[in-house]
Design an enzyme around this catalytic site. Structure first.
Site, PDB file in Angstrom:
ATOM      1  N   TYR A 125      16.086  79.362 -46.538  1.00  0.00           N
ATOM      2  CA  TYR A 125      17.051  78.831 -45.580  1.00  0.00           C
ATOM      3  C   TYR A 125      16.999  79.605 -44.264  1.00  0.00           C
ATOM      4  CZ  TYR A 125      19.341  76.349 -49.483  1.00  0.00           C
ATOM      5  OH  TYR A 125      19.627  75.543 -50.556  1.00  0.00           O
ATOM      6  N   SER A 142      24.116  68.228 -52.584  1.00  0.00           N
ATOM      7  CA  SER A 142      24.319  66.978 -51.836  1.00  0.00           C
ATOM      8  C   SER A 142      25.337  66.073 -52.525  1.00  0.00           C
ATOM      9  CB  SER A 142      22.999  66.219 -51.659  1.00  0.00           C
ATOM     10  OG  SER A 142      23.128  65.195 -50.688  1.00  0.00           O
ATOM     11  N   LEU A 192      27.857  64.710 -51.390  1.00  0.00           N
ATOM     12  CA  LEU A 192      28.353  63.646 -50.512  1.00  0.00           C
ATOM     13  C   LEU A 192      27.215  62.760 -50.003  1.00  0.00           C
ATOM     14  CD1 LEU A 192      31.002  65.652 -48.448  1.00  0.00           C
ATOM     15  CD2 LEU A 192      31.291  64.377 -50.583  1.00  0.00           C
ATOM     16  N   ALA A 193      26.059  62.851 -50.672  1.00  0.00           N
ATOM     17  CA  ALA A 193      24.901  62.012 -50.334  1.00  0.00           C
ATOM     18  C   ALA A 193      24.545  62.111 -48.853  1.00  0.00           C
ATOM     19  CB  ALA A 193      25.160  60.563 -50.739  1.00  0.00           C
ATOM     20  N   GLY A 194      24.472  63.332 -48.359  1.00  0.00           N
ATOM     21  CA  GLY A 194      24.084  63.535 -46.973  1.00  0.00           C
ATOM     22  C   GLY A 194      25.097  63.041 -45.959  1.00  0.00           C
ATOM     23  N   LEU A 241      26.996  60.086 -46.525  1.00  0.00           N
ATOM     24  CA  LEU A 241      27.348  58.688 -46.783  1.00  0.00           C
ATOM     25  C   LEU A 241      28.684  58.560 -47.489  1.00  0.00           C
ATOM     26  CD1 LEU A 241      23.959  57.090 -47.923  1.00  0.00           C
ATOM     27  CD2 LEU A 241      25.192  56.668 -45.795  1.00  0.00           C
TER      28      LEU A 241
END
Length: 321
Positions: free
Chosen positions: A53, A211, A213-215, A217
């Protein structure tokens, strides 16, 4: 905050895990420090990072930032469960990547220096390395444990068959084996339910969802990252799922909850889950989800969510016959 055991280990971690991928490249140091401090104050004791990262600031930058925060107060280290990862390329050197015993040892030492700590609580393999024999991997992990540099070993982005393979070798050698699997899992992306989660549950691994929150969405208007939602990929995904997302928004509004909160709470209601990784880019985003562990979704709500975002089916019947 609520806590769960990390897989079959006796270690307890918060149901919300603070992901740090934004820290440095997207969230400035001062604000990152404020988020870290607020998270710990709120009871989050599980902090996840990775040696790669850093984005445009360079690999290792996020670990270095986290090390600076830890150094501000020596007592912080004892209050948190610190997790990082190994596998991804750290330079152009052909051996500065993967899961060879040599790289695992060198990468761990480098992470310890950047973090400014003596040991890592959870050392995760970021991806599978098909060239690395499992025996070689366990040789390296055994050495790190013996040296007091790591305590537990986890996997990330592993398929079900690899979880089984790695743990069978661990069992044969009398080891504890993997205690966790960190994988992609959310209301939209549910393929982990086919093999990964069943394998994790069978071998006693706690599942850590990234993820959630699905990126963005599933974030809705309150917590969505406007920058990411404006990318072509996100626009296309939002358009393709417009009807689903509209139904989801209506369900959340009827409950009086934000979409982010419901999406995260749904994860914590799923079998085998240990924690959901949150990656707030601001203090406001952190605050908006801190009450998620208190949200209870009844059977009726869970059924409605399944109707909006159907599962792929029970393993193995969903794909074997």
């Amino acid at each position: 905050m609520k806590y769960r055991q990390l897989g079959r280990s006796a270690l307890k971690v918060s149901e919300l895990c603070l992901g740090t991928m934004n820290f440095g490249p997207r969230t400035p140091e001062a604000e990152s420090f404020a988020i870290l401090s607020a998270a710990v104050e709120a009871g989050i004791n599980f902090i996840d990072t990775a040696n790669q990262y850093g984005g445009a600031l360079g690999v290792g930058s996020t670990e270095t930032l986290l090390g600076k925060w830890l150094a501000q107060d020596p007592g912080r280290r004892d209050r948190i469960v610190l997790a990082t990862k190994v596998h991804e390329p750290m330079s152009d050197d052909i051996n500065d990547r993967g899961l060879s015993a040599r790289h695992i040892q060198m990468a761990c030492d480098a992470s310890l220096r950047r973090l400014g700590v003596e040991h890592i609580d959870l050392y995760q393999m970021h991806h599978i390395d098909r060239l690395a024999p499992v025996e070689e991997i366990w040789q390296a992990m055994d050495r790190l444990i013996a040296q007091g540099k790591i305590t537990y070993v986890g996997s990330s982005n592993f398929p079900g068959w690899k979880i089984a393979q790695v743990n069978e070798k661990a069992i044969a050698g009398g080891r504890l084996g993997l205690v966790s699997e960190q994988g992609l899992y959310n209301l939209i992306e549910r393929r982990a339910e086919m093999e990964v989660i069943p394998a994790a549950r069978e071998y006693g691994l706690g599942v850590i969802a990234w993820s959630p929150l699905a990126g963005g969405l599933l974030a809705g208007k309150v917590a969505a990252d406007a920058g990411r939602r404006q990318t072509d990929d996100m626009k296309q995904a939002a358009s393709a799922r417009a009807q689903q997302l509209s139904r989801f928004a209506a369900l959340c509004e009827a409950r009086g909850e934000t979409q982010s909160a419901v999406a995260l709470a749904w994860l914590l209601h799923q079998p085998g889950m240990t924690a959901a990784i949150i990656g707030p880019a601001s203090g406001a985003q952190l605050t908006s989800v801190l009450r998620v562990p208190e949200i209870q979704l009844g059977a009726e709500t869970l059924a409605k969510l399944d109707a909006i975002f159907p599962a792929v089916g029970p393993a193995p019947e969903a794909y074997a016959w």
